[in-house]
Scaffold this motif. Sequence first.
Motif, PDB file in Angstrom:
ATOM      1  N   ARG A 132       0.851  -1.187   0.000  1.00  0.00           N
ATOM      2  CA  ARG A 132       0.000   0.000   0.000  1.00  0.00           C
ATOM      3  C   ARG A 132       0.892   1.244   0.000  1.00  0.00           C
ATOM      4  O   ARG A 132       1.969   1.245   0.611  1.00  0.00           O
ATOM      5  CB  ARG A 132      -0.905   0.007   1.226  1.00  0.00           C
ATOM      6  CG  ARG A 132      -1.924  -1.132   1.262  1.00  0.00           C
ATOM      7  CD  ARG A 132      -2.710  -1.102   2.572  1.00  0.00           C
ATOM      8  NE  ARG A 132      -3.386   0.175   2.756  1.00  0.00           N
ATOM      9  CZ  ARG A 132      -4.618   0.441   2.313  1.00  0.00           C
ATOM     10  NH1 ARG A 132      -5.295  -0.502   1.680  1.00  0.00           N
ATOM     11  NH2 ARG A 132      -5.165   1.614   2.521  1.00  0.00           N
ATOM     12  N   ASN A 133       0.444   2.281  -0.659  1.00  0.00           N
ATOM     13  CA  ASN A 133       1.230   3.516  -0.690  1.00  0.00           C
ATOM     14  C   ASN A 133       1.420   4.108   0.698  1.00  0.00           C
ATOM     15  O   ASN A 133       2.427   4.764   0.968  1.00  0.00           O
ATOM     16  CB  ASN A 133       0.564   4.548  -1.614  1.00  0.00           C
ATOM     17  CG  ASN A 133       0.663   4.163  -3.076  1.00  0.00           C
ATOM     18  OD1 ASN A 133       1.548   3.409  -3.471  1.00  0.00           O
ATOM     19  ND2 ASN A 133      -0.261   4.670  -3.884  1.00  0.00           N
ATOM     20  N   ASP A 134       0.439   3.875   1.581  1.00  0.00           N
ATOM     21  CA  ASP A 134       0.541   4.410   2.940  1.00  0.00           C
ATOM     22  C   ASP A 134       1.115   3.385   3.911  1.00  0.00           C
ATOM     23  O   ASP A 134       1.066   3.569   5.126  1.00  0.00           O
ATOM     24  CB  ASP A 134      -0.827   4.881   3.434  1.00  0.00           C
ATOM     25  CG  ASP A 134      -1.880   3.768   3.444  1.00  0.00           C
ATOM     26  OD1 ASP A 134      -1.541   2.625   3.048  1.00  0.00           O
ATOM     27  OD2 ASP A 134      -3.028   4.035   3.848  1.00  0.00           O
ATOM     28  N   GLU A 137       7.713   0.901   3.715  1.00  0.00           N
ATOM     29  CA  GLU A 137       8.524   1.206   2.538  1.00  0.00           C
ATOM     30  C   GLU A 137       9.239  -0.041   2.011  1.00  0.00           C
ATOM     31  O   GLU A 137       9.547  -0.129   0.821  1.00  0.00           O
ATOM     32  CB  GLU A 137       9.548   2.293   2.875  1.00  0.00           C
ATOM     33  CG  GLU A 137       8.939   3.669   3.109  1.00  0.00           C
ATOM     34  CD  GLU A 137       8.288   4.230   1.864  1.00  0.00           C
ATOM     35  OE1 GLU A 137       8.848   4.039   0.764  1.00  0.00           O
ATOM     36  OE2 GLU A 137       7.211   4.851   1.990  1.00  0.00           O
ATOM     37  N   ASP A 211      -3.766   3.267  -4.985  1.00  0.00           N
ATOM     38  CA  ASP A 211      -3.300   3.225  -3.604  1.00  0.00           C
ATOM     39  C   ASP A 211      -2.277   2.119  -3.372  1.00  0.00           C
ATOM     40  O   ASP A 211      -1.843   1.886  -2.240  1.00  0.00           O
ATOM     41  CB  ASP A 211      -4.476   3.025  -2.649  1.00  0.00           C
ATOM     42  CG  ASP A 211      -5.306   1.778  -2.971  1.00  0.00           C
ATOM     43  OD1 ASP A 211      -5.284   1.350  -4.135  1.00  0.00           O
ATOM     44  OD2 ASP A 211      -5.960   1.257  -2.051  1.00  0.00           O
ATOM     45  N   ARG A 213       1.365  -0.123  -4.939  1.00  0.00           N
ATOM     46  CA  ARG A 213       2.563  -0.053  -5.773  1.00  0.00           C
ATOM     47  C   ARG A 213       3.294  -1.386  -5.689  1.00  0.00           C
ATOM     48  O   ARG A 213       3.134  -2.137  -4.724  1.00  0.00           O
ATOM     49  CB  ARG A 213       3.493   1.073  -5.298  1.00  0.00           C
ATOM     50  CG  ARG A 213       3.962   0.914  -3.867  1.00  0.00           C
ATOM     51  CD  ARG A 213       4.724   2.135  -3.361  1.00  0.00           C
ATOM     52  NE  ARG A 213       4.982   2.035  -1.928  1.00  0.00           N
ATOM     53  CZ  ARG A 213       6.021   1.395  -1.403  1.00  0.00           C
ATOM     54  NH1 ARG A 213       6.910   0.804  -2.203  1.00  0.00           N
ATOM     55  NH2 ARG A 213       6.195   1.337  -0.093  1.00  0.00           N
TER      56      ARG A 213
END
Length: 281
Positions: A132-134, A137, A211, A213
């Motif tokens: 998820r983008n949020d 990392e 949303d 990646r």
Amino acid sequence: MSLRYASMIGLAALLLAAGAQAQTLERVRESGAFRIGYRTDAAPFAYKDALGEAAGYSVDLCRAVAVNVKQALGLAEIKLDYVPVTTEDRFQAVQDGRIDILCGATTQTLSRRELVDFSLFTFIDGAGVMLRNDGPEDLQGLVGKKIGVHGATTTEQALRNTLAKLSLDAEVVSVASHQDGLAKLRAGEIQAYFADRAILLYLLLQSGAEDLRVADRQFTFEPYALALTRGDDDFRLLVDTTLSALYRSGQIDAIFGAAFGPKANQSDILRALYVINGLPK
């Protein structure tokens, strides 16, 4: 009857049964049908499309094989039977003769070669991760989190090996399909989804999800191939001859484009695979 003699008879029976089952071309000649086993949930390699029909890169390769089977046997017509298989039963389906060829996102490994034979390589991929983008990392941020993966795949084992190697304590959640994994990731039930990168990129493109990646990192090497019954040299030669001709002639480009879309590019290693496996006649 001595135990040794009984064992010899048992072994001979197994060998005879294997030899009888291995003659794929003769069976197709008698039945007029060619049975293509395919995964219904491994897009863009093998899946069931909106019309409920078998589709995908690997399925198209198997259709090309069927054309050559028809020609080699001199059949006026050949019936294509599409048989859905799962990650759990796909190799058994080859072994017991339920299908003549397995078309999917199937990684060739030495342990799997104890069960079935494989064609020339058809694709090169590697395991990746969708996030998820949020969310986190990288993998380090997944400590204590849930990571989804399709069960009974080399990717599942690769994920477990990667977590162990990096000493990361994360919960591995087995999902029933890639679509299920995507849905769980979007719903926040898992914090990452592990699968082969080509499948992840296709899922992302088809879903239109903004949303999510796919991380750049590739964790494994996954050489795909078509699976066949062990010991059937004539059929394997026909399959390899078909693939070599597709690679050598450049016809593979149209099959790739139809499966992955006009904007997809072949990787350097995939182009090299086509060149190397474009064997001369």
